[in-house]
Design an enzyme around this catalytic site. Structure first.
Site, PDB file in Angstrom:
ATOM      1  N   CYS A  26       4.208 -10.242  66.214  1.00 49.68           N
ATOM      2  CA  CYS A  26       5.269 -10.849  67.028  1.00 49.68           C
ATOM      3  C   CYS A  26       4.622 -11.570  68.204  1.00 49.68           C
ATOM      4  CB  CYS A  26       6.239  -9.786  67.523  1.00 49.68           C
ATOM      5  SG  CYS A  26       7.419 -10.402  68.736  1.00 49.68           S
ATOM      6  N   HIS A  77      15.040 -12.674  73.767  1.00 49.78           N
ATOM      7  CA  HIS A  77      14.609 -13.476  74.918  1.00 49.78           C
ATOM      8  C   HIS A  77      15.788 -14.254  75.459  1.00 49.78           C
ATOM      9  CE1 HIS A  77      13.967 -15.867  71.266  1.00 49.78           C
ATOM     10  NE2 HIS A  77      14.296 -16.927  71.981  1.00 49.78           N
TER      11      HIS A  77
END
Ligand code: 5GP
Ligand code: ZN
Length: 112
Positions: A3, A98
């Protein structure tokens, strides 16, 4: 896990850091869509808004407070936008929760 945002959070990949504490890191977006375009993420890997639970939900409130602080530091006195893209139709391309903080220009509504 492969990631990219976990790697940024762990300092394995460089980023233009704007803010950091033990739970959250904020950094400039690689492909800015506004004069101010900061990504604010939990250091914990949470794939998307769909993975929020009663246990991890408080990080979202903290991230919004940090966004407000960054906006103030950047003198976004006329306003700003916080965006969370979730899933394919939402336009999510990185599967680590995010929030985009966008400012420094007038934002259109509705978004494209
Ligand atoms: P999404 O489309 O998933 O909401 O947003 C992902 C964002 O991450 C995009 O705006 C993209 O420009 C940004 N991004 C992708 N990879 C990197 C990277 O390695 N570094 C930084 N700083 N931003 C990235
Ligand atoms: Zn991650």
């Amino acid at each position: 896990m492969d990631c990219i945002f976990c790697k940024i959070a762990n300092h394995e990949i460089d980023s233009e850091k704007v803010y950091e504490d033990d739970e959250v890191i904020a950094f400039n977006d690689l492909d800015p869509q506004a004069p101010v375009h900061v990504l604010i993420i939990p250091k914990e890997h949470i794939s998307s808004t769909n993975e929020l639970t009663l246990e991890n939900k408080d990080i979202v409130g903290k991230i919004f407070m940090i966004a407000s602080k960054i906006a103030s530091d950047r003198s976004l006195d006329k306003g700003y936008r916080i965006v969370n893209n979730c899933g394919e139709d939402g336009g999510q391309t990185v599967e680590h929760l995010h929030f985009h903080l966008l400012g420094g220009r007038n934002m259109k509504w509705p978004p494209g």
